[in-house]
Write an enzyme that holds these catalytic residues in place. Structure first.
Site, PDB file in Angstrom:
ATOM      1  N   GLU A 139      -2.939   7.178  -4.011  1.00  0.00           N
ATOM      2  CA  GLU A 139      -2.721   5.803  -3.551  1.00  0.00           C
ATOM      3  C   GLU A 139      -4.011   5.261  -2.948  1.00  0.00           C
ATOM      4  OE1 GLU A 139       0.412   6.221  -0.607  1.00  0.00           O
ATOM      5  OE2 GLU A 139      -1.010   6.770   0.970  1.00  0.00           O
ATOM      6  N   ARG A 145      -2.952   5.154  13.823  1.00  0.00           N
ATOM      7  CA  ARG A 145      -3.966   5.320  12.786  1.00  0.00           C
ATOM      8  C   ARG A 145      -5.029   4.276  13.103  1.00  0.00           C
ATOM      9  NH1 ARG A 145      -0.676   4.859   7.266  1.00  0.00           N
ATOM     10  NH2 ARG A 145       0.356   3.234   8.481  1.00  0.00           N
ATOM     11  N   ASP A 153      -5.066   1.383   6.843  1.00  0.00           N
ATOM     12  CA  ASP A 153      -5.350   0.792   5.535  1.00  0.00           C
ATOM     13  C   ASP A 153      -6.395  -0.316   5.667  1.00  0.00           C
ATOM     14  OD1 ASP A 153      -3.122   2.411   4.858  1.00  0.00           O
ATOM     15  OD2 ASP A 153      -1.759   0.749   5.276  1.00  0.00           O
ATOM     16  N   ASN A 164       4.978  11.083  -6.281  1.00  0.00           N
ATOM     17  CA  ASN A 164       5.278   9.746  -5.768  1.00  0.00           C
ATOM     18  C   ASN A 164       4.612   8.637  -6.569  1.00  0.00           C
ATOM     19  OD1 ASN A 164       6.348  11.416  -3.751  1.00  0.00           O
ATOM     20  ND2 ASN A 164       5.934   9.897  -2.163  1.00  0.00           N
ATOM     21  N   HIS A 194      -7.257   6.088   2.797  1.00  0.00           N
ATOM     22  CA  HIS A 194      -6.981   4.681   2.499  1.00  0.00           C
ATOM     23  C   HIS A 194      -8.233   3.849   2.796  1.00  0.00           C
ATOM     24  CE1 HIS A 194      -3.681   1.875   1.353  1.00  0.00           C
ATOM     25  NE2 HIS A 194      -4.765   1.144   1.388  1.00  0.00           N
TER      26      HIS A 194
END
Lengths: 324, 324
Positions: free
Chosen positions: B198, B296, B13, B161, B262
């Protein structure tokens, strides 16, 4: 070789091993203390960008041994197989002596590539020593077909936290001899806040074995000490080892190079230069328990030898200027 | 500009903000999800070696709000003060819908240097929205003296979601208007395993606002989608926004460039090139919950525009070859 410093952000207790396959393998404590990972690169500078692979995870919290605080994993290659030595606790609580409750463990991998999958790694269990006390920071080395184990452990009979011991091994997960104590915290520089000798590392050069270790609390007092022994002496005999009465590597407070230690050794890409690997903090005003402050960073620098063949580590190098 | 990729190991992120002081500031999720840290450098490549400073820590486990799973902190500079927007939960458990229980929070700092000490950061509390449901990934942007808040949130009435919403803000921690939904997961590429929208990010170029977001599960299915609106339109009106029907940035499975997303945006040191910042995984065979797999990594690459002024992100760049 031009390396950035810090070399690797937020990796403490760094260990770099250059293998016969041309890769530098890197293991260290991760900030969450929850797993063991490896990374590798054909250059030292490349380790900063090399993608880690998880090779082992701690057992679930509350399930007993090896379920908390995985510390200081070291990757070694012995008798054609890979081993990682590490310390682990069954709880984050202190024992009756106010100390963490780590014991020493080892995992094994017989695949050529130790990073292929964690499925290749097998738990060999706890490395047993005669005392059932706080024990950590194991390293191994071979000499004249003997395998030696060197580590830090608490002896309730001795003042302070941990001393450093050596034993010969029967195989990479079992001691063959009793432990022999090589050093305990006794000088002022190794007893600041806490009386500690830990993080042993072995350097075999110029006819001698040098054993470096770290002393005092892990704040700006943390520093490196050293013992040495003739390579032909009985390495299990404490009388073969001489302890230098002063620290060999200390903080540079003026430049915020704080608490250098828990070192290891490696060599440059061309094999010509010896390199000191260690971690350091860059600020002293830590909030809360320093153990959970993630900012111990891996550093690397060259060192030289004096005319008697003893290593001269100098001072921590300055952090690389990132403003350009 | 020549940057290594991954740029930063184990930061998900990722958010990079170039400030008027000449520094690139970097915030991201850390693997332990336990704190918010900042790092800065005058070059992008320097961020890999820049030493972080912790600016905020999660509340103690079991004490309620903001005590677990600190996700996706973004640093912004609004009206002369620093803000970090982030999501936090009160537990690691799922709610009745089988979802995490995050809400959105913000901290403020009025010091010139946001990294000086965590003592300079003040909790401004939860950013309240009309629905008390799973909410995360907030970002803010200013346009014509209006401050906008864009985030992802669950609506129990809508399948999947999370959807993405926009509202105007009264101040950097309070919404002024009701939320307006801009996109929900509806196409096949944004509903793989999980129906998710998201990680919104804003790009203002060529007379338009582009809003990128991430869809599907966070494995190799994760990918980026995009909306756009004319810069003179009413940005609070969903009708001002057009959703591109296909993903704009996806995995390159052949080269193990998996689940890019992200994202955020920044510019090159000379200010001439737009750069896409995102995270990626490099292996699919994750053991256990992917949330607790730390690998990540932050990536960065240039992108261009087509003749209509729309961004063309291309494909994830190859990992830098570290064998030399």
């Amino acid at each position: 070789m031009e390396n950035y410093n810090p070399l690797i952000i937020q990796r403490a207790d760094p260990y770099i091993y250059k293998h016969t396959d041309g890769y530098y393998y890197f293991s260290a404590s991760v900030p969450a203390y929850n797993l063991i990972e490896l990374r590798r690169s054909k250059t030292i500078s490349g380790l900063a960008h090399a993608m880690p692979r998880t090779i082992w995870r701690k057992h679930a919290t509350g399930t007993g041994e090896e379920s908390e605080l995985i510390w200081a994993p070291e990757i070694h290659f012995v008798n054609g197989k890979w081993y990682v030595y590490y310390a682990a606790a069954h709880t984050t609580e202190f024992d009756a002596n106010g100390m963490f409750q780590h014991r020493m463990y080892v995992i094994e991998c017989d695949a050529t590539d130790p990073m292929e999958t964690e499925d290749n790694w097998v738990e060999k269990g706890r490395v047993q020593t005669p005392l059932d006390t706080f024990a950590l920071d194991a390293t191994v080395f071979e000499h004249q077909e003997h395998l030696y184990y060197v580590w830090a452990q608490k002896d309730p009979e001795i003042f302070g936290n941990t001393n450093i011991y050596i034993a010969e091994m029967e195989n990479p997960w079992t001691l063959k001899t009793t432990p022999f104590m090589l050093t305990k915290p006794e000088y002022e520089w190794e007893t600041q806040i806490f009386a500690v000798n830990e993080g042993p590392a072995i350097l075999h050069r110029n006819g001698k074995f040098f054993l470096t270790f770290s002393g005092s609390a892990t704040d700006e007092n943390y520093c490196m000490g050293m013992l040495y022994a003739d390579e032909d002496s009985d390495l299990l005999d404490p009388a073969s080892w001489t302890k230098v009465d002063h620290p060999v590597f200390t903080s540079d407070v003026e430049h915020d190079l704080l608490g250098p230690g828990h070192n290891s050794f490696t060599v440059s890409e061309d094999g010509q230069k010896d390199l000191l690997v260690y971690h350091i903090r860059n600020y002293a005003d830590i909030k809360g328990d320093p153990l959970y402050d993630p900012n111990r960073h891996t550093m690397i620098q060259e060192f030289s030898y004096d005319t008697d063949g003893f290593p001269v580590f100098g001072s921590p190098v300055q952090f690389t200027d990132l403003s350009n």
